[in-house]
Design an enzyme around this catalytic site. Structure first.
Site, PDB file in Angstrom:
ATOM      1  N   GLU A 210      42.099  94.684  -2.612  1.00 40.07           N
ATOM      2  CA  GLU A 210      42.059  93.924  -3.623  1.00 40.07           C
ATOM      3  C   GLU A 210      43.027  92.767  -3.333  1.00 40.07           C
ATOM      4  O   GLU A 210      44.149  93.025  -3.630  1.00 40.07           O
ATOM      5  CB  GLU A 210      42.494  94.547  -4.897  1.00 40.07           C
ATOM      6  CG  GLU A 210      41.631  95.569  -5.440  1.00 40.07           C
ATOM      7  CD  GLU A 210      40.117  95.430  -5.993  1.00 40.07           C
ATOM      8  OE1 GLU A 210      40.161  94.212  -6.439  1.00 40.07           O
ATOM      9  OE2 GLU A 210      39.606  96.155  -5.962  1.00 40.07           O
ATOM     10  N   CYS A 244      46.376  87.308 -10.342  1.00 38.32           N
ATOM     11  CA  CYS A 244      45.351  87.283  -9.388  1.00 38.32           C
ATOM     12  C   CYS A 244      44.181  86.519  -9.660  1.00 38.32           C
ATOM     13  O   CYS A 244      43.298  85.684  -8.826  1.00 38.32           O
ATOM     14  CB  CYS A 244      45.250  88.362  -8.259  1.00 38.32           C
ATOM     15  SG  CYS A 244      44.431  89.628  -9.764  1.00 38.32           S
TER      16      CYS A 244
HETATM   17  P1  NAD Z   1      52.039  91.041  -0.877  1.00 39.99           P
HETATM   18  O1  NAD Z   1      50.759  91.268  -0.042  1.00 39.99           O
HETATM   19  O2  NAD Z   1      53.072  90.391  -0.484  1.00 39.99           O
HETATM   20  O3  NAD Z   1      52.471  92.666  -1.527  1.00 39.99           O
HETATM   21  C1  NAD Z   1      51.535  93.873  -1.812  1.00 39.99           C
HETATM   22  C2  NAD Z   1      52.502  95.055  -1.261  1.00 39.99           C
HETATM   23  O4  NAD Z   1      52.445  95.220   0.154  1.00 39.99           O
HETATM   24  C3  NAD Z   1      53.775  95.433  -1.773  1.00 39.99           C
HETATM   25  O5  NAD Z   1      53.794  96.738  -2.057  1.00 39.99           O
HETATM   26  C4  NAD Z   1      54.562  95.136  -0.529  1.00 39.99           C
HETATM   27  O6  NAD Z   1      55.613  95.855  -0.499  1.00 39.99           O
HETATM   28  C5  NAD Z   1      53.480  95.306   0.628  1.00 39.99           C
HETATM   29  N1  NAD Z   1      53.938  94.669   1.811  1.00 39.99           N
HETATM   30  C6  NAD Z   1      54.407  93.461   1.902  1.00 39.99           C
HETATM   31  N2  NAD Z   1      54.292  93.056   3.298  1.00 39.99           N
HETATM   32  C7  NAD Z   1      53.657  94.188   3.925  1.00 39.99           C
HETATM   33  C8  NAD Z   1      53.567  94.387   5.380  1.00 39.99           C
HETATM   34  N3  NAD Z   1      54.145  93.402   6.100  1.00 39.99           N
HETATM   35  N4  NAD Z   1      53.155  95.527   5.541  1.00 39.99           N
HETATM   36  C9  NAD Z   1      52.874  96.437   4.596  1.00 39.99           C
HETATM   37  N5  NAD Z   1      53.076  96.273   3.272  1.00 39.99           N
HETATM   38  C10 NAD Z   1      53.373  94.997   3.038  1.00 39.99           C
HETATM   39  O7  NAD Z   1      51.525  90.576  -2.333  1.00 39.99           O
HETATM   40  P2  NAD Z   1      52.230  90.395  -3.559  1.00 39.99           P
HETATM   41  O8  NAD Z   1      53.298  89.099  -3.148  1.00 39.99           O
HETATM   42  O9  NAD Z   1      53.172  91.476  -4.003  1.00 39.99           O
HETATM   43  O10 NAD Z   1      51.204  89.915  -4.622  1.00 39.99           O
HETATM   44  C11 NAD Z   1      50.783  88.637  -4.675  1.00 39.99           C
HETATM   45  C12 NAD Z   1      49.302  88.636  -4.037  1.00 39.99           C
HETATM   46  O11 NAD Z   1      48.415  89.824  -4.701  1.00 39.99           O
HETATM   47  C13 NAD Z   1      48.574  87.553  -4.430  1.00 39.99           C
HETATM   48  O12 NAD Z   1      47.694  86.985  -3.172  1.00 39.99           O
HETATM   49  C14 NAD Z   1      47.632  88.047  -5.569  1.00 39.99           C
HETATM   50  O13 NAD Z   1      46.517  87.018  -5.731  1.00 39.99           O
HETATM   51  C15 NAD Z   1      47.254  89.165  -4.992  1.00 39.99           C
HETATM   52  N6  NAD Z   1      46.957  90.063  -6.166  1.00 39.99           N
HETATM   53  C16 NAD Z   1      45.537  90.621  -6.433  1.00 39.99           C
HETATM   54  C17 NAD Z   1      45.255  91.445  -7.050  1.00 39.99           C
HETATM   55  C18 NAD Z   1      43.536  91.808  -7.344  1.00 39.99           C
HETATM   56  O14 NAD Z   1      43.429  92.574  -8.254  1.00 39.99           O
HETATM   57  N7  NAD Z   1      42.699  91.261  -6.133  1.00 39.99           N
HETATM   58  C19 NAD Z   1      45.901  91.558  -8.269  1.00 39.99           C
HETATM   59  C20 NAD Z   1      47.148  91.309  -8.269  1.00 39.99           C
HETATM   60  C21 NAD Z   1      47.616  90.508  -7.195  1.00 39.99           C
END
Ligand code: NAD
Length: 466
Positions: A210, A244
């Site tokens: 997602e 998002c």
């Molecule tokens: P992110 O990808 O930085 O982090 C998401 C999760 O991944 C967190 O739990 C984090 O700890 C983990 N993570 C971060 N870096 C990682 C790595 N190198 N390896 C493994 N895990 C890692 O995202 P964010 O900043 O928390 O959220 C924002 C993003 O999420 C935006 O792009 C937004 O559009 C998207 N989002 C999508 C939805 C959806 O339903 N499609 C909903 C909410 C947010």
């Protein structure tokens, strides 16, 4: 994450012993999740306010109520969802019983982001538990107050043999991903989505991703500017733009832009007052890193509305940018904050072309008094979700799936879609131990007659045995 091995082994043993499979166990977990939400309503509102300055109103309608609705829906439908689904047979299998069994995958990992830190952990959790899986929940380390409640309070409600919360940031999550899971649902950025999918591929673990991206919002000349401005502004500035599925930028003609700007100013003043910083209804940016990133974006194009910021509070005013170039950062990256650029296009065709030249978005919006215009936008583009004359209110419907396409993700969940996502759809056929005479026609030595008979039998997809 010191005890990853121990935790995963404990959960696997519980799954292999069949602990999480019975409907009674699943229902008990769902009821417990419902109690967690009910007993801790105030605490959860407070933690969301602490993390994101979320108002109780926004916490309720975008997190708590949506989670509760999912729990209630799953409890009401669990028996029906778990039922084997009869499948049609052909003449060759006419006396057999063909059906699809929804069986749990096993050990599921749910990784969540920080922007709706409750909704995006618990809504997938409902589906994974309802489907009879063991679950590891990895909340975001960035929404710290909510992470703490999920780690300390939630486990008091759920059966520990089938559920665990593991904490950590990028490094710890990458370590966690080295282990084998049977299904992973990841919500977050496309960048990390690639990391998750690469790690999952090593174990051939299926994933739902997602993800995010830039969501276009087309505004037709044939519209009521104030109505459009109200709707776009609410959905753009909700949760301080950290959504998002929020409209990321507006596409409209220069004439419509001139009519929209005063209407957007009116909407912003009406929602947040003359001094939005003092409004209890406007959220704050989650942390300094995101604040600095967003403040830099304020330098793109020309500020038409807002533009103020206050680092000490991580406050960014509801902002509208005009004269923005496609090459500027604000049009190159997902904004994920209270900033709304307007990009000029001369026609619907040009808007559609602009959208189709980019990655497929998670959400796409079209506003027009003409249903033909809205339908053209729907027919000639692709996106995870679509809103015609409306923002992301579709997120409140458990009857619609949430899921991206292309760069915005793969797979879907919410409501029954969640149950199906977290279930392996096992194709089953139960035949008779006897009646061998009837089946002999298919064995060698083959003849022209048996070939003809079998061809006819295979072509006749005839009846569903209930
Ligand atoms: P992110 O990808 O930085 O982090 C998401 C999760 O991944 C967190 O739990 C984090 O700890 C983990 N993570 C971060 N870096 C990682 C790595 N190198 N390896 C493994 N895990 C890692 O995202 P964010 O900043 O928390 O959220 C924002 C993003 O999420 C935006 O792009 C937004 O559009 C998207 N989002 C999508 C939805 C959806 O339903 N499609 C909903 C909410 C947010």
């Amino acid at each position: 994450m010191d005890h990853i091995e121990d935790t995963l082994q404990r959960l696997r043993e519980a799954f292999n012993a069949g602990r999480t499979r019975p409907a009674t166990f699943r229902a008990a977990q769902l009821r417990a999740l419902g109690r967690f939400l009910q007993d801790n309503k105030q605490l959860l509102q407070d933690t969301l306010a602490q993390d994101l300055h979320k108002s109780a109103f926004e916490s309720d309608i975008s997190e708590l109520i949506l989670c509760k609705n999912e729990v209630d829906l799953a409890l009401r439908n669990l028996q029906a969802w778990m039922q084997d689904k009869p499948a049609a047979t052909n003449v060759l299998t006419k006396l057999d019983s063909a059906f699809i069994r929804k069986e749990p995958f096993g050990l599921v990992l749910i990784i969540a982001p920080w922007n709706y830190p409750l909704n995006l952990t618990l809504v997938p959790l409902v589906g994974a538990l309802a489907a009879g899986n063991c679950v590891v929940l990895k909340p975001s380390e960035i929404s710290k107050a909510t992470e703490k409640v999920l780690a300390e309070v939630l486990p008091q409600y759920l059966d520990q043999s089938g559920f665990a919360v593991l904490l950590g940031g990028p490094q710890e999550t990458e370590q966690l991903l080295e282990h084998k899971f049977d299904y992973i649902l990841f919500t977050g950025s496309p960048r990390v989505g690639r990391i998750v999918m690469t790690a999952a591929a090593k174990h051939l673990t299926p994933v739902t991703l997602e993800l995010g991206g830039k969501n276009p919002c087309y505004v037709d000349d044939n519209c009521d500017p104030q109505t459009v401005a109200n709707r776009v502004a609410w959905f753009r500035y909700f949760n301080a733009g950290q959504t998002c599925v929020a409209p990321d930028y507006i596409l409209c003609s220069p004439e419509t832009q001139e009519r929209l700007l005063p209407a957007l100013q009116t909407a912003i003043t009406r929602f947040y007052g003359n001094d939005p910083q003092s409004s209890p209804d406007l959220g704050r940016i989650i942390n300094q890193k995101q604040f600095q990133r967003l403040r830099a974006l304020l330098g793109c194009g020309r500020v038409a509305i807002g533009g103020q910021s206050d680092e000490s509070q991580r406050y960014i005013a509801p902002t509208v940018l005009v004269d923005v170039q496609e090459t500027e950062p604000v049009m190159q990256e997902e904004i994920f904050g209270p900033i709304l650029p307007i990009v000029s296009v001369r026609s619907l065709d040009e808007a559609i072309d602009f959208i189709n030249r980019r990655e497929k978005p998670l959400a796409l919006y079209a506003f027009s008094n003409s249903s033909q215009v809205v339908n053209q936008m729907l027919d000639r583009t692709s996106s995870g979700n679509f809103g015609g004359n409306e923002g992301f209110i579709y997120m409140t419907l458990t009857s619609l799936p949430l899921g991206g396409v292309g760069n915005s993700g793969m797979g879907r969940y919410h409501g029954k879609f969640s149950f199906d996502t977290f279930s392996h759809h096992r194709a089953c056929l139960l035949s008779h131990a006897g009646l061998e005479k009837l089946k002999e026609i298919r064995y060698p030595p083959y003849t022209a007659w048996t070939q003809q008979m079998i061809s006819w039998a295979l072509a006749s997809q005839s009846c569903t045995l209930l």
